[in-house]
Design a protein around this motif. Structure first.
Motif, short mmCIF file in Angstrom:
data_model
loop_
_atom_site.label_atom_id
_atom_site.label_comp_id
_atom_site.label_asym_id
_atom_site.label_seq_id
_atom_site.Cartn_x
_atom_site.Cartn_y
_atom_site.Cartn_z
N ARG A 167 101.54 47.89 -27.42
CA ARG A 167 102.64 48.06 -28.38
C ARG A 167 103.89 48.61 -27.70
N THR B 70 111.14 43.11 -37.33
CA THR B 70 111.90 44.24 -36.81
C THR B 70 113.16 43.76 -36.10
N ILE C 59 105.54 45.89 -25.59
CA ILE C 59 106.26 44.95 -26.46
C ILE C 59 107.52 45.60 -27.03
N LEU C 60 107.39 46.82 -27.49
CA LEU C 60 108.54 47.53 -28.05
C LEU C 60 109.65 47.70 -27.01
N SER D 273 106.40 47.56 -33.58
CA SER D 273 105.83 46.44 -32.83
C SER D 273 104.34 46.37 -33.15
N THR E 160 105.45 40.71 -37.35
CA THR E 160 105.82 42.13 -37.35
C THR E 160 106.99 42.38 -36.41
N CYS E 161 106.85 41.90 -35.19
CA CYS E 161 107.91 42.12 -34.19
C CYS E 161 109.18 41.35 -34.57
N THR F 195 99.77 47.95 -35.57
CA THR F 195 101.23 48.03 -35.57
C THR F 195 101.63 49.49 -35.56
N MET G 4 111.41 44.49 -26.83
CA MET G 4 112.22 44.30 -28.03
C MET G 4 113.51 45.12 -27.97
#
Length: 134
Positions: A99, A16, A102-103, A31, A12-13, A65, A106
């Protein structure tokens, strides 16, 4: 290939990040994080970003997610008994925090700063047909 974490959340990550690298305009980046729950001796522990053994031995395993605006997908396997609203609320709150962490990582990646769409990258055409703003 072998993984000791959630390969689907990594996908998923990674997807993106790949879209951002290609310059594909995204409404919002997504994320994901894998969560777990272990109940033992009357105590409940919610785990964030679980590994393979925790998935196997745990009482609940779920993946979440989403974007900064909310959850876009969720999947759960539950073996737990007595799963209360409060425990589930705590698990979702921890998933949100995971999330967002993590985002944040990212979005701090140099790929985000590319600022242009690569030739041949898909073009995002927003649809108003659903009326949803996820």
């Amino acid at each position: 290939m072998e993984s000791n974490g959630s390969s689907s959340m990594a996908s998923t990550c990674g997807s993106t990040l790949a879209l951002m690298d290609a310059g594909v305009p995204l409404k919002r980046p997504v994320s994901g994080v894998a969560m777990g729950l272990i109940q033992e001796n009357g105590k409940t522990v919610v785990l964030t970003d679980i590994q393979g053994l925790e998935d196997f031995l745990g009482d609940m395993y779920f993946k979440v997610t989403g974007t900064t605006k909310g959850i876009t997908a969720m999947q759960m396997d539950n073996k737990a008994t007595g799963l209360t609203t409060e425990i589930f609320r705590q698990a979702l709150q921890q998933a949100h925090e995971g999330r967002m962490f993590i985002l944040d990582k990212m979005l701090g990646h140099p790929l985000v700063a590319r600022g242009h769409q690569e030739l041949g990258a898909p073009d995002h055409q927003p649809s108003d047909s659903h009326g949803q703003d996820s």
